[in-house]
Each structure stands twice: as structure tokens, then as C-alpha cells.
Scaffold this motif. Sequence first.
Motif, mmCIF file in Angstrom:
data_model
loop_
_atom_site.group_PDB
_atom_site.id
_atom_site.type_symbol
_atom_site.label_atom_id
_atom_site.label_comp_id
_atom_site.label_asym_id
_atom_site.label_seq_id
_atom_site.Cartn_x
_atom_site.Cartn_y
_atom_site.Cartn_z
ATOM 1 N N PRO A 19 -24.527 -38.159 30.388
ATOM 2 C CA PRO A 19 -25.837 -37.827 30.951
ATOM 3 C C PRO A 19 -25.837 -36.403 31.515
ATOM 4 O O PRO A 19 -24.846 -35.957 32.101
ATOM 5 N N VAL A 21 -28.632 -33.118 33.201
ATOM 6 C CA VAL A 21 -29.932 -32.746 33.760
ATOM 7 C C VAL A 21 -30.262 -31.354 33.233
ATOM 8 O O VAL A 21 -29.418 -30.460 33.233
ATOM 9 N N GLU A 63 -33.739 -35.744 32.746
ATOM 10 C CA GLU A 63 -32.432 -36.347 32.501
ATOM 11 C C GLU A 63 -32.362 -36.701 31.028
ATOM 12 O O GLU A 63 -33.260 -37.360 30.494
#
Length: 85
Positions: A19, A21, A63
Amino acid sequence: DVSLALDEPVRTSILNHFPVVVAEVVRESPAQWVVKLVVDGVDFLARITDKSRAGLDVKPGMELSAQVKSVALEKSPFFNMFFLC
């Protein structure tokens, strides 16, 4: 290569995914964008097409899931880290 996805990838041959950002999105040319990503406090860049940026609606604060092919990693001769090529 670095690819971006709205969802965590499943059933993919790319084993390195995590993940991220989106910190910044900058137009590099009429057809390409550079996306600055942050994961665990570390910045790295991904280059995507204008079509992909529009289709995913990539913008700061989002995200996403990044997928990185292992052949895209190069050991830095100066730091204890890898470059994404």
C-alpha cells in the motif's frame, strides 16, 4: 516497472506489492505523469500514462496499491537502499 492499482492485487505474477499514499502528481509530458508515492516514510516515483491517471483519478492523498517487478530494483552504490528503475 511500477504499476498502480485502486485495490490490492490478487492473482498476479508481480509478487512485490504494497500500500502507498500519493504525495504528488506532476505532468511530465502530454502523455505521461510522474507520481510521487510514500510507503512507510520512504518516497519513490512511478510513471503512468495520462489515460491511466485519468482512469484511476490519481490525486494527492489517495491510497493505492503499488506493484513492483523485482527486475525494476537496482541497488544504490551510495546508500543502503534500492532504486526503482
